[in-house]
Design an enzyme around this catalytic site. Sequence first.
Site, PDB file in Angstrom:
ATOM      1  CE  LYS A  87      30.740  -4.154  60.483  1.00  0.00           C
ATOM      2  NZ  LYS A  87      31.485  -3.375  59.466  1.00  0.00           N
ATOM      3  CG  ASP A  95      36.725   4.433  51.124  1.00  0.00           C
ATOM      4  OD1 ASP A  95      36.593   4.729  49.918  1.00  0.00           O
ATOM      5  OD2 ASP A  95      37.827   4.176  51.624  1.00  0.00           O
ATOM      6  CD  GLN A 112      47.242   4.490  57.292  1.00  0.00           C
ATOM      7  OE1 GLN A 112      48.402   4.298  57.636  1.00  0.00           O
ATOM      8  NE2 GLN A 112      46.902   4.730  56.033  1.00  0.00           N
TER       9      GLN A 112
END
Length: 317
Positions: A198, A228, A103
Amino acid sequence: MSTQYLNSNLKVFSLNSNKELAEQIAKHIGVGLGKCSVDRFSDGEVQINIEESIRGCDVFIIQSTSFPVNEHIMELLIMIDALKRASAKTINIVIPYYGYARQDRKARSREPITSKLVANLLETAGATRVITLDLHAPQIQGFFDIPIDHLMGVPILSDYFETKGLKDIVIVSPDHGGVTRARKMADRLKAPIAIIDKRRPRPNVSEVMNIIGNIEGKTALLIDDIIDTAGTITLAANALVENGASEVYACCTHPVLSGPAIERIQNSNIKELVVTNSIVLPEEKKIDKVHELSVAPLIGEAIIRVYEEESVSVLFN
């Protein structure tokens, strides 16, 4: 183990996030871990007591802010405050894995920049230096107004793969954001790079993975900073095999490995996943495909150099 620093003013403390790594770091330096207790009051509040004098000492606290992230951040903040009030000369926080690093900017309206907030909290508590490893966003260094030493995991990972003697390697970044990291690995292994691009053609349609670079018949080595849930890395591995890679290895510095990550890795085309011990890997996640390397020598050497007021930049190589 060297005993050079046993009776010095260099003190190393560990909190609860990664005691095994802290013990390895202390052993590399040649000191024992400082004596402190980290407990909880009956209502869950953190209670810390430093059980030895640290007046005038250069103190290093080892604490990854990994799961449970908020608990570990509060432990670190309270420990910093305790050290400050106990008259430590310097308070150096060693954060192998810096939580909330993802973040780092406002991606959408009315979002916080939590990695900056954490930096503010650490400084306000009284930290005088930060040593960390492979920040998700390198610009987080600029969120601090105190010295920060940003170490890299690429040398450790590349040295391991160099000893494996793999042939026809191509280093693959799973996205555009990781190209710089992939290039550093490629330079060390003298290998070409490829990038997975992507794209989602339209809403509610699965992402298409286009591969930029030649991977046909080659050994593909995927590199990322954090894995993750392992969705991106396993889909990337499958795409590489479908496009002609002979085999796929993967590596990362920070094995968060949450949710379905282990199951995905186990069922993927990844032959081996190489990680570091920046985050504790529970026994149930230590499957045969996962190989763990220690960052203790790297961090231990950084601590020695900071204490001796020597350059840390040599460790970047």
